[in-house]
Scaffold this active site. Structure first.
Site, mmCIF file in Angstrom:
data_model
loop_
_atom_site.group_PDB
_atom_site.id
_atom_site.type_symbol
_atom_site.label_atom_id
_atom_site.label_comp_id
_atom_site.label_asym_id
_atom_site.label_seq_id
_atom_site.Cartn_x
_atom_site.Cartn_y
_atom_site.Cartn_z
ATOM 1 N N LEU A 16 0.824 -1.217 0.000
ATOM 2 C CA LEU A 16 0.000 0.000 0.000
ATOM 3 C C LEU A 16 0.855 1.263 0.000
ATOM 4 O O LEU A 16 0.357 2.348 -0.298
ATOM 5 C CB LEU A 16 -0.920 0.022 1.221
ATOM 6 C CG LEU A 16 -2.167 -0.859 1.171
ATOM 7 C CD1 LEU A 16 -2.975 -0.677 2.456
ATOM 8 C CD2 LEU A 16 -3.029 -0.535 -0.033
ATOM 9 N N CYS A 381 28.891 -2.044 -10.192
ATOM 10 C CA CYS A 381 29.235 -3.287 -9.509
ATOM 11 C C CYS A 381 29.486 -4.392 -10.544
ATOM 12 O O CYS A 381 30.497 -4.365 -11.236
ATOM 13 C CB CYS A 381 28.144 -3.660 -8.509
ATOM 14 S SG CYS A 381 28.671 -4.912 -7.307
ATOM 15 N N HIS A 518 28.079 1.146 -5.379
ATOM 16 C CA HIS A 518 26.683 1.418 -5.740
ATOM 17 C C HIS A 518 26.350 2.889 -5.467
ATOM 18 O O HIS A 518 25.836 3.227 -4.395
ATOM 19 C CB HIS A 518 25.743 0.518 -4.939
ATOM 20 C CG HIS A 518 25.749 -0.907 -5.362
ATOM 21 N ND1 HIS A 518 24.857 -1.415 -6.283
ATOM 22 C CD2 HIS A 518 26.557 -1.936 -5.000
ATOM 23 C CE1 HIS A 518 25.105 -2.700 -6.467
ATOM 24 N NE2 HIS A 518 26.131 -3.041 -5.702
ATOM 25 N N GLU A 520 23.969 4.620 -6.474
ATOM 26 C CA GLU A 520 22.529 4.878 -6.337
ATOM 27 C C GLU A 520 22.098 4.958 -4.881
ATOM 28 O O GLU A 520 21.076 5.584 -4.561
ATOM 29 C CB GLU A 520 21.709 3.800 -7.067
ATOM 30 C CG GLU A 520 21.762 2.404 -6.484
ATOM 31 C CD GLU A 520 22.867 1.533 -7.063
ATOM 32 O OE1 GLU A 520 22.714 0.296 -7.082
ATOM 33 O OE2 GLU A 520 23.912 2.095 -7.468
#
Length: 550
Positions: A16, A381, A518, A520
């Site tokens: 949800l 990576c 990484h 991000e």
């Protein structure tokens, strides 16, 4: 205790958006000048999600301190602009592990170890541990759905905490679904009523009900929900579907959600400053162009597996005032014959992280296509490792070049298993071998990287030393360092001791860069990561150059 606790539960069904709701509430409270932290409690028995299948769990998010956590921590960090840690995510497995360790150690003095009080006390300790840093507000999201058997100890723990801390220090927010039936032309509240009934049967009376819905619910419907769920009418809020998830804090603010929380918890009555959020949404809504990025991976059927990557690319678009269209390409379907067709129209190609040999050859073919056709490329990576393999095969002429992960028998292991590295957080050398456990044994968390001046990496960062988050157990084999450097591959980022390669790039390409870490995980909408900013900048230039047919 000065810290106020907000507990967020979910009902009716999963997915949800409790994580986004918690992150948005946190962003609003921070915008009011409050110090905020957030915690996720996951009911599954795994100690952490590190070894879980991405198709089942989605992305594994890594924090600075090396914790492998739920992807919701990514939402928390992006919305709060704060770095979180291991104490911001617990699972049933980690809680039970603590309890069993204490029992084996004799801490319970021979007593019978039970869910109540031992497990619930451990959960409460995990929650109260957030107060050590003295935040004004701590938000705790309970994973799963009310009624799930796995979640009962967590619900019992937060029920007890209201008695322990007092009503002025605890607030229960229940997120539920209010479906809209097009045939009837109306919203239905019965699922919400039953969900709250289930929650109340456990002993928790929600203070605020947050209704997930397609369109805003009416005042009349709010009155009905308030009546049957025993909450104030002005404590029923809509969580309406939006096109851009960064609109959610603004929508909550328009409904007065943060003001109601402030009143109920007696927080300082300071208006939220949402100017940065408004600017963000305006930039997203008025792009000056668009780019298409091809993400070549093997988990493309579940976009949640690349959640932080998706968001970081959007952030890169914000920095360059362009809309970023993402095209997910299944690497297992890429062949020599169709690679050009599969990637046609892409202004940039990104190969993300991953594990295992499946789909690797498709990634390598995609990288070769990007390199030879001068299409901006970003490898992360495993994506960087595949770029090294591709370069070794097609530029150095090492046809059997591979990673030890995929072929242990090859004579040219340009990528091989890390057996030791220096962990600066522990101040000790970490050692691993092929027989080590899989869980929690990777090189995890933030490690320093020294950036070489005069490179694209330097142009992006503008700094000599940066800290980036890692999650890997294989690395570049430095035996091939000189041979690759002679053929033009630039090693633009290294560990401080020079032993580990962190960034590689090609100077004679519009933008070709791979990193072992990484990035991000350190990008947020207000501060896009430099590498994503520069990658999208290069893709924008590619799009404007009209070279999509290549």
């Amino acid at each position: 205790m000065k810290t106020k606790f907000i507990f967020i539960t979910g009902g009716v069904l999963s997915s949800l958006g409790k994580g986004l709701a918690a992150a948005s509430i946190g962003a609003l409270l921070k915008a009011r000048g409050l110090k905020v932290t957030i915690q996720k409690l996951d009911p599954y028995i795994n100690v952490d999600p590190g070894t879980m299948n991405p198709f089942q769990h989605g992305e594994v998010y890594v924090t600075d301190d090396g914790a492998e956590t739920d992807l919701d921590l990514g939402h928390y960090e992006r919305y709060l602009g704060e770095s979180l840690s291991q104490k911001n995510n617990y699972t049933s497995g980690s809680i039970y592990n603590r309890v069993i360790t204490k029992e084996r150690r004799g801490d319970y003095l021979g007593g019978t170890v039970q869910v109540i009080p031992h497990v619930t006390d451990e959960i409460k300790n995990a929650i109260l541990g957030l107060a050590e840093d003295e935040p004004d507000v701590a938000l705790i999201e309970i994973g799963g759905t009310v009624g799930d058997i796995e979640g009962l100890p967590f619900l019992e723990a937060i029920r007890q905490l209201r008695g322990d801390l007092g009503k002025d220090h605890c607030l229960y927010v229940h997120l539920t679904l209010v479906p809209y039936l097009k045939a009837a032309g109306e919203h239905k509240t019965k699922p919400t009523q039953h969900s709250v009934k289930e929650l109340r049967s456990i002993g928790i009376q929600p203070d605020i009900i947050l209704c997930r819905c397609e369109k805003a619910i009416s005042a009349e419907l709010k009155r009905k929900i308030a009546l049957f769920c025993d909450v104030d009418q002005d404590a029923v809020f809509s969580s309406v579907d939006v096109d851009n998830i960064y609109e959610v804090p603004l929508r909550f603010y328009e409904e007065g959600f943060d003001q109601k929380i402030a009143i109920m918890l007696r927080l300082p009555a300071k208006n939220a400053n949402l100017e940065s959020w408004e600017t963000l949404i305006h930039t997203c809504s008025h792009p000056e162009g668009q780019v298409t990025i091809g993400i070549v991976g093997k988990y493309v059927d579940l976009k949640e597996a690349y959640k932080s990557l998706h968001e970081a690319l959007i952030h890169g678009g914000v920095a360059n005032k362009v809309k970023v269209n993402l095209r997910y390409v299944n690497s297992e379907e890429i062949t020599e014959a169709n690679v050009a067709e599969k990637l046609a129209g892409c202004d940039g190609i990104l190969v993300p992280g991953g594990f295992g040999h499946r789909g690797v050859e498709g990634k390598i073919r995609s990288i070769r296509h990007a390199r030879e056709h001068k299409i901006p490329f970003f490898g992360i990576c495993l994506g960087m490792q595949c770029a090294v393999i591709e370069y070794a095969r097609n530029v150095l002429g090492l046809a059997d070049a591979n990673s030890e992960e995929f072929n242990e028998l090859t004579d040219n292991k340009v990528i091989y298993l890390m057996t030791e590295w220096y962990d600066f957080r522990k101040g000790a050398v970490e050692r691993r071998d092929a027989s080590s456990d899989k869980g929690g044994t990777l090189r995890l968390g933030a490690y320093p990287c020294v950036v070489v001046p005069g490179t694209r990496a330097w142009d992006a960062y503008g700094a000599e030393r940066v800290d980036e988050r890692h999650r890997h157990r294989f690395e570049f084999n430095k035996a091939y360092f000189e041979a690759m450097a002679e053929k033009g591959l630039v090693f633009s980022g290294l560990s401080p001791d020079g032993e580990l390669v962190e960034i590689v790039e090609l100077p004679d390409h519009p933008w070709f860069l791979g990193c072992q870490f990484h990035p991000e995980f350190k990008s947020n909408p207000m501060r896009p990561h430099p590498l994503f900013r520069e990658f999208i900048k290069a893709a924008k230039k590619e799009a404007m150059g009209g070279k999509k047919g290549k």
